[in-house]
Design a protein around this motif. Sequence first.
Motif, PDB file in Angstrom:
ATOM      1  N   CYS A 113       1.242  -1.157   0.068  1.00 31.53           N
ATOM      2  CA  CYS A 113      -0.023  -0.154   0.305  1.00 31.53           C
ATOM      3  C   CYS A 113       0.629   1.746   0.006  1.00 31.53           C
ATOM      4  O   CYS A 113       2.235   0.998   0.470  1.00 31.53           O
ATOM      5  N   ILE A 114       0.408   1.842  -0.570  1.00 24.71           N
ATOM      6  CA  ILE A 114       0.503   3.766  -0.699  1.00 24.71           C
ATOM      7  C   ILE A 114       0.297   4.857   0.329  1.00 24.71           C
ATOM      8  O   ILE A 114      -0.685   4.566   0.527  1.00 24.71           O
ATOM      9  N   ARG A 115       0.871   5.786   1.133  1.00 21.56           N
ATOM     10  CA  ARG A 115       0.425   7.040   1.305  1.00 21.56           C
ATOM     11  C   ARG A 115       1.454   7.946   0.175  1.00 21.56           C
ATOM     12  O   ARG A 115       2.627   7.922  -0.061  1.00 21.56           O
ATOM     13  N   TRP A 116       1.170   9.330   0.501  1.00 21.13           N
ATOM     14  CA  TRP A 116       1.413  10.330  -0.245  1.00 21.13           C
ATOM     15  C   TRP A 116       1.829  11.725   0.062  1.00 21.13           C
ATOM     16  O   TRP A 116       0.800  12.409   0.821  1.00 21.13           O
ATOM     17  N   THR A 117       2.123  12.735   0.285  1.00 21.46           N
ATOM     18  CA  THR A 117       2.500  14.384  -0.296  1.00 21.46           C
ATOM     19  C   THR A 117       3.143  14.582  -1.133  1.00 21.46           C
ATOM     20  O   THR A 117       3.770  14.098  -1.326  1.00 21.46           O
ATOM     21  N   GLY A 118       2.365  16.072  -1.287  1.00 23.28           N
ATOM     22  CA  GLY A 118       2.717  16.154  -2.000  1.00 23.28           C
ATOM     23  C   GLY A 118       2.953  18.136  -1.445  1.00 23.28           C
ATOM     24  O   GLY A 118       1.627  18.256  -1.120  1.00 23.28           O
ATOM     25  N   SER A 119       4.055  18.814  -1.695  1.00 23.64           N
ATOM     26  CA  SER A 119       3.568  20.349  -1.166  1.00 23.64           C
ATOM     27  C   SER A 119       4.235  22.053  -1.721  1.00 23.64           C
ATOM     28  O   SER A 119       5.304  20.871  -1.821  1.00 23.64           O
ATOM     29  N   ILE A 120       3.569  22.643  -1.525  1.00 19.07           N
ATOM     30  CA  ILE A 120       5.010  23.716  -2.464  1.00 19.07           C
ATOM     31  C   ILE A 120       4.556  24.870  -1.692  1.00 19.07           C
ATOM     32  O   ILE A 120       3.689  24.891  -0.643  1.00 19.07           O
ATOM     33  N   LYS A 121       5.755  25.733  -1.190  1.00 17.47           N
ATOM     34  CA  LYS A 121       5.699  26.727  -0.042  1.00 17.47           C
ATOM     35  C   LYS A 121       5.060  27.932  -0.796  1.00 17.47           C
ATOM     36  O   LYS A 121       5.750  28.355  -2.450  1.00 17.47           O
ATOM     37  N   ALA A 122       4.294  28.241  -0.543  1.00 13.45           N
ATOM     38  CA  ALA A 122       3.451  29.821  -1.103  1.00 13.45           C
ATOM     39  C   ALA A 122       4.493  30.789  -2.186  1.00 13.45           C
ATOM     40  O   ALA A 122       5.835  30.807  -1.222  1.00 13.45           O
ATOM     41  N   ILE A 123       4.383  31.203  -2.782  1.00 12.84           N
ATOM     42  CA  ILE A 123       5.388  31.872  -3.884  1.00 12.84           C
ATOM     43  C   ILE A 123       5.437  34.148  -3.301  1.00 12.84           C
ATOM     44  O   ILE A 123       6.371  34.484  -3.810  1.00 12.84           O
ATOM     45  N   TYR A 124       4.701  34.103  -3.367  1.00 11.03           N
ATOM     46  CA  TYR A 124       4.205  35.841  -2.830  1.00 11.03           C
ATOM     47  C   TYR A 124       4.154  35.665  -1.354  1.00 11.03           C
ATOM     48  O   TYR A 124       3.111  36.323  -0.815  1.00 11.03           O
ATOM     49  N   GLY A 125       4.722  34.785  -0.173  1.00  7.74           N
ATOM     50  CA  GLY A 125       4.764  35.153   1.050  1.00  7.74           C
ATOM     51  C   GLY A 125       2.763  34.191   1.934  1.00  7.74           C
ATOM     52  O   GLY A 125       2.038  33.640   0.767  1.00  7.74           O
TER      53      GLY A 125
END
Length: 132
Positions: free
Chosen positions: A105-117
């Motif tokens: 089985c799998i789990r996942w995370t995807g994230s990005i830091k906001a570019i304008y604060g």
Amino acid sequence: MPASAHTLHEAVVSSQGCGWPNGSYKTLTREDLWDDRNNMPLGEVYVLWSGTYQENCVLTLRVGRADGVASYTEAVLERQGRSTIRDEGNYAHFAAASGSAAGTCIRWTGSIKAIYGGGIIGTTSTQWRYCD
């Protein structure tokens, strides 16, 4: 579209991406990363499966104004009973974590830091999924 923009397909076949040169895959999940504070899309998180390579790939693809601008970008593929694969860094186009996950089985995370604060915007699966 600027020449530097990366399509999903380009990220899939790239050696820095999923690393699946034949380019065939199935999309299991797609989720948007939306920056509410700045009212703009930051990216899309894809969970992909390649029958050819018997691998899953978590791909965090930067989109719109966030594509081509480097900020923290993360893709994590957790595999039940196996090591976790993580790709994170100050990336301008995408992060990708791929690995063999057949029969688990799998789990996942995807994230990005906001570019304008603002903070890091992400999605995480809390339950184990796709257990075959």
